[in-house]
Design a protein around this motif. Sequence first.
Motif, PDB file in Angstrom:
ATOM      1  N   SER A 183     -62.272 -27.940  -2.648  1.00  0.00           N
ATOM      2  CA  SER A 183     -63.904 -26.351  -3.465  1.00  0.00           C
ATOM      3  C   SER A 183     -62.819 -24.895  -2.500  1.00  0.00           C
ATOM      4  N   GLY A 184     -62.486 -25.561  -1.049  1.00  0.00           N
ATOM      5  CA  GLY A 184     -62.257 -24.115  -0.277  1.00  0.00           C
ATOM      6  C   GLY A 184     -60.655 -23.989  -0.879  1.00  0.00           C
ATOM      7  N   VAL A 185     -59.699 -24.513  -1.233  1.00  0.00           N
ATOM      8  CA  VAL A 185     -58.657 -23.809  -1.981  1.00  0.00           C
ATOM      9  C   VAL A 185     -59.203 -23.127  -3.529  1.00  0.00           C
ATOM     10  N   VAL A 186     -59.735 -23.533  -4.169  1.00  0.00           N
ATOM     11  CA  VAL A 186     -60.495 -23.047  -5.384  1.00  0.00           C
ATOM     12  C   VAL A 186     -61.069 -21.466  -4.591  1.00  0.00           C
ATOM     13  N   LEU A 187     -61.826 -21.848  -4.110  1.00  0.00           N
ATOM     14  CA  LEU A 187     -62.889 -20.528  -3.907  1.00  0.00           C
ATOM     15  C   LEU A 187     -61.559 -19.758  -2.775  1.00  0.00           C
ATOM     16  N   GLY A 188     -59.965 -19.766  -2.765  1.00  0.00           N
ATOM     17  CA  GLY A 188     -59.389 -19.145  -2.226  1.00  0.00           C
ATOM     18  C   GLY A 188     -58.476 -18.602  -2.935  1.00  0.00           C
ATOM     19  N   PHE A 189     -57.993 -19.020  -3.983  1.00  0.00           N
ATOM     20  CA  PHE A 189     -57.187 -19.054  -5.073  1.00  0.00           C
ATOM     21  C   PHE A 189     -58.156 -17.751  -5.738  1.00  0.00           C
ATOM     22  N   PHE A 190     -59.818 -18.085  -5.665  1.00  0.00           N
ATOM     23  CA  PHE A 190     -60.094 -17.261  -6.595  1.00  0.00           C
ATOM     24  C   PHE A 190     -60.227 -16.418  -6.529  1.00  0.00           C
ATOM     25  N   LEU A 191     -60.654 -16.113  -5.007  1.00  0.00           N
ATOM     26  CA  LEU A 191     -60.582 -14.928  -4.107  1.00  0.00           C
ATOM     27  C   LEU A 191     -59.199 -13.876  -4.143  1.00  0.00           C
ATOM     28  N   LYS A 192     -58.047 -14.601  -4.007  1.00  0.00           N
ATOM     29  CA  LYS A 192     -56.676 -13.896  -3.772  1.00  0.00           C
ATOM     30  C   LYS A 192     -56.194 -12.902  -5.422  1.00  0.00           C
ATOM     31  N   THR A 193     -56.988 -13.819  -5.971  1.00  0.00           N
ATOM     32  CA  THR A 193     -56.323 -13.906  -8.280  1.00  0.00           C
ATOM     33  C   THR A 193     -57.805 -12.202  -8.285  1.00  0.00           C
ATOM     34  N   ILE A 194     -58.754 -12.402  -7.629  1.00  0.00           N
ATOM     35  CA  ILE A 194     -59.330 -11.400  -8.187  1.00  0.00           C
ATOM     36  C   ILE A 194     -58.713  -9.688  -7.019  1.00  0.00           C
ATOM     37  N   GLN A 195     -58.570 -10.119  -5.517  1.00  0.00           N
ATOM     38  CA  GLN A 195     -58.078  -9.363  -5.113  1.00  0.00           C
ATOM     39  C   GLN A 195     -56.422  -8.684  -5.844  1.00  0.00           C
ATOM     40  N   PHE A 196     -55.963 -10.036  -6.178  1.00  0.00           N
ATOM     41  CA  PHE A 196     -54.537  -8.925  -6.820  1.00  0.00           C
ATOM     42  C   PHE A 196     -54.917  -8.018  -8.089  1.00  0.00           C
ATOM     43  N   TYR A 197     -55.859  -8.388  -8.970  1.00  0.00           N
ATOM     44  CA  TYR A 197     -55.971  -7.518  -9.678  1.00  0.00           C
ATOM     45  C   TYR A 197     -57.524  -6.676  -9.688  1.00  0.00           C
ATOM     46  N   THR A 198     -57.681  -6.607  -8.601  1.00  0.00           N
ATOM     47  CA  THR A 198     -59.065  -5.493  -8.410  1.00  0.00           C
ATOM     48  C   THR A 198     -58.576  -4.799  -7.261  1.00  0.00           C
ATOM     49  N   ASP A 199     -57.859  -4.980  -6.706  1.00  0.00           N
ATOM     50  CA  ASP A 199     -57.927  -4.462  -4.790  1.00  0.00           C
ATOM     51  C   ASP A 199     -58.705  -4.511  -4.014  1.00  0.00           C
ATOM     52  N   GLU A 200     -59.991  -5.487  -4.367  1.00  0.00           N
ATOM     53  CA  GLU A 200     -60.862  -5.747  -3.644  1.00  0.00           C
ATOM     54  C   GLU A 200     -60.794  -6.283  -2.269  1.00  0.00           C
ATOM     55  N   LYS A 201     -60.698  -6.110  -1.751  1.00  0.00           N
ATOM     56  CA  LYS A 201     -60.482  -7.186  -0.381  1.00  0.00           C
ATOM     57  C   LYS A 201     -60.917  -8.248   0.106  1.00  0.00           C
ATOM     58  N   VAL A 202     -61.361  -8.579  -0.700  1.00  0.00           N
ATOM     59  CA  VAL A 202     -62.372  -9.865  -1.032  1.00  0.00           C
ATOM     60  C   VAL A 202     -61.820 -11.267  -0.376  1.00  0.00           C
ATOM     61  N   TYR A 203     -59.918 -11.808  -0.728  1.00  0.00           N
ATOM     62  CA  TYR A 203     -59.280 -12.664  -0.062  1.00  0.00           C
ATOM     63  C   TYR A 203     -59.191 -12.103   2.055  1.00  0.00           C
ATOM     64  N   THR A 204     -58.975 -11.003   1.713  1.00  0.00           N
ATOM     65  CA  THR A 204     -58.506 -10.379   2.993  1.00  0.00           C
ATOM     66  C   THR A 204     -60.008 -10.417   3.708  1.00  0.00           C
ATOM     67  N   LEU A 205     -61.576 -10.057   2.862  1.00  0.00           N
ATOM     68  CA  LEU A 205     -62.157 -10.733   3.838  1.00  0.00           C
ATOM     69  C   LEU A 205     -62.711 -12.415   4.546  1.00  0.00           C
ATOM     70  N   LEU A 206     -62.007 -13.842   3.353  1.00  0.00           N
ATOM     71  CA  LEU A 206     -61.847 -14.617   2.917  1.00  0.00           C
ATOM     72  C   LEU A 206     -61.119 -15.140   4.565  1.00  0.00           C
ATOM     73  N   LEU A 207     -59.929 -14.617   5.027  1.00  0.00           N
ATOM     74  CA  LEU A 207     -59.657 -14.854   5.768  1.00  0.00           C
ATOM     75  C   LEU A 207     -59.592 -13.878   6.782  1.00  0.00           C
ATOM     76  N   ASN A 208     -60.312 -13.436   7.642  1.00  0.00           N
ATOM     77  CA  ASN A 208     -60.512 -12.136   8.489  1.00  0.00           C
ATOM     78  C   ASN A 208     -61.004 -13.471   9.747  1.00  0.00           C
ATOM     79  N   ILE A 209     -60.181 -12.717  10.827  1.00  0.00           N
ATOM     80  CA  ILE A 209     -60.008 -13.162  11.402  1.00  0.00           C
ATOM     81  C   ILE A 209     -60.468 -12.040  12.902  1.00  0.00           C
TER      82      ILE A 209
END
Length: 158
Positions: A28-54
């Motif tokens: 489930s975590g890998v699916v979420l991560g790849f989904f948000l990484k793909t979204i960020q790649f195509y839209t430049d919305e920093k949602v993957y960055t938010l997911l990994l934010n520490i």
Amino acid sequence: MSVPAAPPTRYSNRSLPWFPGILTGMVSGVVLGFFLKTIQFYTDEKVYTLLLNIDFVPGLPPTLPEFIEFSLHLVVSVVIGIFYVWWVQRKGHPLFKGVLLGAASSLLYIPLSPLSSRVPDLYDVAAILYWIVGHLLFGIVLGLCGKYINTKKATPFS
């Protein structure tokens, strides 16, 4: 006439479902991560960055290599996966509970977004929608894994 004893279960009522929970959380975590990484790649919305934010974790540098940040995300997913499988084994309804956990985890956008200048704004509607869709997808995958585990559990071994 005596009643035959029930076959022993794989898990006692007190033990945690370690293997199925870890596997469910990882998938489930890998699916979420790849989904948000793909979204960020195509839209430049920093949602993957938010997911990994520490940025908010005391004692850690604000950024680490991506694979370490992703590993930390997977640790959280595994904890959710173990809890989820434990919950479903006791109360059933895997799809409903998976989507419920996905929807609940999407609420993390609210406290996480203001914690860093590298992530989308709290009021970025597109980012919020991508985040919610991603977490609902996370929940659906949890639910499908839980449904599969329950199906396999019900099938007797030959």
